[in-house]
Design a protein around this motif. Sequence first.
Motif, mmCIF file in Angstrom:
data_model
loop_
_atom_site.group_PDB
_atom_site.id
_atom_site.type_symbol
_atom_site.label_atom_id
_atom_site.label_comp_id
_atom_site.label_asym_id
_atom_site.label_seq_id
_atom_site.Cartn_x
_atom_site.Cartn_y
_atom_site.Cartn_z
ATOM 1 N N PRO A 43 89.073 3.132 60.992
ATOM 2 C CA PRO A 43 89.580 2.096 61.909
ATOM 3 C C PRO A 43 88.678 1.912 63.130
ATOM 4 C CG PRO A 43 91.246 3.806 61.525
ATOM 5 C CD PRO A 43 90.018 4.245 60.820
ATOM 6 N N LEU A 44 87.994 2.973 63.531
ATOM 7 C CA LEU A 44 87.094 2.891 64.677
ATOM 8 C C LEU A 44 85.922 1.956 64.350
ATOM 9 C CD1 LEU A 44 86.543 4.172 67.498
ATOM 10 C CD2 LEU A 44 85.180 5.878 66.340
ATOM 11 N N ASN A 45 85.333 2.163 63.195
ATOM 12 C CA ASN A 45 84.224 1.302 62.773
ATOM 13 C C ASN A 45 84.689 -0.137 62.573
ATOM 14 O OD1 ASN A 45 82.154 3.180 62.802
ATOM 15 N ND2 ASN A 45 82.501 3.813 60.695
ATOM 16 N N LYS B 21 87.022 -1.694 64.145
ATOM 17 C CA LYS B 21 87.201 -2.301 65.471
ATOM 18 C C LYS B 21 85.846 -2.674 66.086
ATOM 19 C CE LYS B 21 89.563 -1.548 69.896
ATOM 20 N NZ LYS B 21 90.599 -2.575 69.794
ATOM 21 N N ILE B 22 84.903 -1.757 65.994
ATOM 22 C CA ILE B 22 83.591 -1.994 66.601
ATOM 23 C C ILE B 22 82.858 -3.104 65.855
ATOM 24 C CG2 ILE B 22 81.321 -0.984 67.059
ATOM 25 C CD1 ILE B 22 82.767 1.736 67.454
ATOM 26 N N LYS C 286 84.168 -6.522 66.572
ATOM 27 C CA LYS C 286 83.765 -6.967 67.902
ATOM 28 C C LYS C 286 82.316 -7.455 67.891
ATOM 29 C CE LYS C 286 84.752 -7.390 72.296
ATOM 30 N NZ LYS C 286 85.564 -8.527 72.708
ATOM 31 N N ILE C 287 81.480 -6.735 67.160
ATOM 32 C CA ILE C 287 80.070 -7.138 67.066
ATOM 33 C C ILE C 287 79.978 -8.514 66.412
ATOM 34 C CG2 ILE C 287 77.886 -6.682 65.897
ATOM 35 C CD1 ILE C 287 78.388 -3.686 66.294
ATOM 36 N N ALA D 181 81.058 -11.112 68.760
ATOM 37 C CA ALA D 181 80.105 -11.269 69.860
ATOM 38 C C ALA D 181 78.880 -12.079 69.440
ATOM 39 C CB ALA D 181 79.666 -9.899 70.381
ATOM 40 N N SER E 51 75.209 6.166 56.233
ATOM 41 C CA SER E 51 75.118 7.225 57.240
ATOM 42 C C SER E 51 73.674 7.741 57.236
ATOM 43 C CB SER E 51 76.099 8.321 56.855
ATOM 44 O OG SER E 51 75.719 9.543 57.410
ATOM 45 N N LYS F 44 74.260 3.385 60.148
ATOM 46 C CA LYS F 44 75.175 3.416 61.296
ATOM 47 C C LYS F 44 74.482 4.140 62.451
ATOM 48 C CE LYS F 44 79.127 4.264 58.374
ATOM 49 N NZ LYS F 44 80.278 5.076 58.058
ATOM 50 N N PRO F 45 74.865 3.850 63.693
ATOM 51 C CA PRO F 45 75.868 2.857 64.059
ATOM 52 C C PRO F 45 75.275 1.439 64.084
ATOM 53 C CG PRO F 45 75.084 3.979 66.025
ATOM 54 C CD PRO F 45 74.375 4.596 64.856
ATOM 55 N N LEU F 46 76.087 0.465 63.701
ATOM 56 C CA LEU F 46 75.634 -0.921 63.751
ATOM 57 C C LEU F 46 75.588 -1.389 65.192
ATOM 58 C CD1 LEU F 46 77.358 -2.929 60.878
ATOM 59 C CD2 LEU F 46 75.109 -1.867 60.951
ATOM 60 N N THR F 47 74.586 -2.178 65.497
ATOM 61 C CA THR F 47 74.489 -2.795 66.824
ATOM 62 C C THR F 47 74.104 -4.258 66.625
ATOM 63 O OG1 THR F 47 72.136 -2.294 67.020
ATOM 64 C CG2 THR F 47 73.653 -0.635 67.881
ATOM 65 N N LYS F 48 74.269 -5.037 67.681
ATOM 66 C CA LYS F 48 73.890 -6.452 67.613
ATOM 67 C C LYS F 48 72.405 -6.590 67.303
ATOM 68 C CE LYS F 48 75.522 -7.665 71.670
ATOM 69 N NZ LYS F 48 75.778 -8.495 72.858
ATOM 70 N N GLN G 120 74.574 4.462 72.318
ATOM 71 C CA GLN G 120 75.618 3.784 71.540
ATOM 72 C C GLN G 120 76.815 3.436 72.435
ATOM 73 O OE1 GLN G 120 75.842 2.303 68.795
ATOM 74 N NE2 GLN G 120 78.043 2.112 68.476
ATOM 75 N N GLU H 18 76.024 0.369 74.200
ATOM 76 C CA GLU H 18 76.198 -0.777 73.298
ATOM 77 C C GLU H 18 77.659 -1.237 73.294
ATOM 78 O OE1 GLU H 18 72.318 -1.412 71.641
ATOM 79 O OE2 GLU H 18 74.149 -2.539 71.257
ATOM 80 N N LEU H 19 78.570 -0.264 73.290
ATOM 81 C CA LEU H 19 80.002 -0.607 73.310
ATOM 82 C C LEU H 19 80.364 -1.275 74.630
ATOM 83 C CD1 LEU H 19 81.627 2.619 71.755
ATOM 84 C CD2 LEU H 19 81.011 0.493 70.605
ATOM 85 N N LEU I 179 79.597 -4.844 74.657
ATOM 86 C CA LEU I 179 80.503 -5.677 73.861
ATOM 87 C C LEU I 179 81.761 -6.050 74.645
ATOM 88 C CD1 LEU I 179 80.315 -3.851 70.403
ATOM 89 C CD2 LEU I 179 79.442 -6.127 70.916
ATOM 90 N N PHE J 10 88.114 -2.974 75.981
ATOM 91 C CA PHE J 10 87.585 -2.678 74.643
ATOM 92 C C PHE J 10 87.101 -1.231 74.531
ATOM 93 C CE2 PHE J 10 85.729 -3.185 70.589
ATOM 94 C CZ PHE J 10 84.436 -2.679 70.622
ATOM 95 N N LEU K 241 91.092 5.320 70.174
ATOM 96 C CA LEU K 241 91.089 5.439 68.707
ATOM 97 C C LEU K 241 90.314 6.672 68.271
ATOM 98 C CD1 LEU K 241 90.407 2.010 66.918
ATOM 99 C CD2 LEU K 241 92.137 3.710 66.315
ATOM 100 N N THR L 239 79.411 9.537 66.236
ATOM 101 C CA THR L 239 78.213 8.688 66.281
ATOM 102 C C THR L 239 78.585 7.283 66.736
ATOM 103 O OG1 THR L 239 77.246 9.937 64.458
ATOM 104 C CG2 THR L 239 76.273 7.795 64.940
ATOM 105 N N SER L 240 79.696 6.786 66.219
ATOM 106 C CA SER L 240 80.121 5.410 66.535
ATOM 107 C C SER L 240 80.425 5.218 68.009
ATOM 108 C CB SER L 240 81.359 5.030 65.718
ATOM 109 O OG SER L 240 81.045 4.983 64.355
#
Lengths: 136, 136
Positions: free
Chosen positions: A25-27, A29-30, A33-34, A37, A97, A119-123, B12, B15-16, B19, B27, B34, B72-73
């Motif tokens: 769920p954390l991923n 949500k992030i 949002k990305i 954005a 990963s 991961k982690p994904l960024t813009k 990271q 980065e959050l 966003l 956020f 979470l 990591t996230s």
Amino acid sequence: MATNSMGNIQKIKKKLKVLIVDDDPLNLKIHEKIIKAIGGISQTARNGEEAVIIHRDGGSSFDLILMDKEMPERDGVSTTKKLREMKVKSMIVGVTSLADNEEERRAFMEAGLNHCLAKPLTKDKIIPLINQLMDA
Amino acid sequence: MGKCMQGYLDEQFMELEELQDDVNPNFVEEVATLYFKDSARLINSIDQALERGSFDFNRLDNYMHQFKGSSTSIGASKVKTECTMFREYCRMGNAEGCLRTFQQVKKEHATLRKKLEHYFQLARQAGPKETARRSK
């Protein structure tokens, strides 16, 4: 087109419809949002089986699917294979990963991915990739 | 990100913060909430497995894989480092190493939690505009 202070493009070239497939769920949500954005709209699936059901029910088509690799019910490799068997034409980008080895990444790519990101994904990771894939 | 967080959180987390916007001004705190909810569950699972004395290293590694992924996230660098060490001990089948490292995981996790609680408290006092300015 919006840019950041370094002049890098911060939005994708057109509004994308994105399916985010991840059991964390954390991923979710992030990544939601990305996508928002960068100018896309998203729907989520908590595992590969949900992603398959979304497509099987028909009417759903996505420009892009962000596919996590490790998931319960049905993992990313199996889901990608299944979606390609179902003739799903969406861009599918695998999200792996850093711990995954080369062989695991290759197997994931061979399942039918267009590309793989760690991961982690960024813009900054996702925008150039999406624009490149859309131009192809 | 404040100086008190340096070393505990990596880019990271920034980065959050990037966003975060007016539409979703909390956020980052929501993401942190979470994370701590999920990580508490994983810590509990690992604690129970270790207390039983059952060193199912595959299972322990799987729990820690998830924990490391979440860490990591959110950019929890110290927690992530300890998770990596724990996984190494799992791979070696070293029970004592696992026990020792898990104490470190919990310690870093608890420290991060306190620091983030303080950080968000200050952010709430500062107000949304000041928080946005500081995150840029």
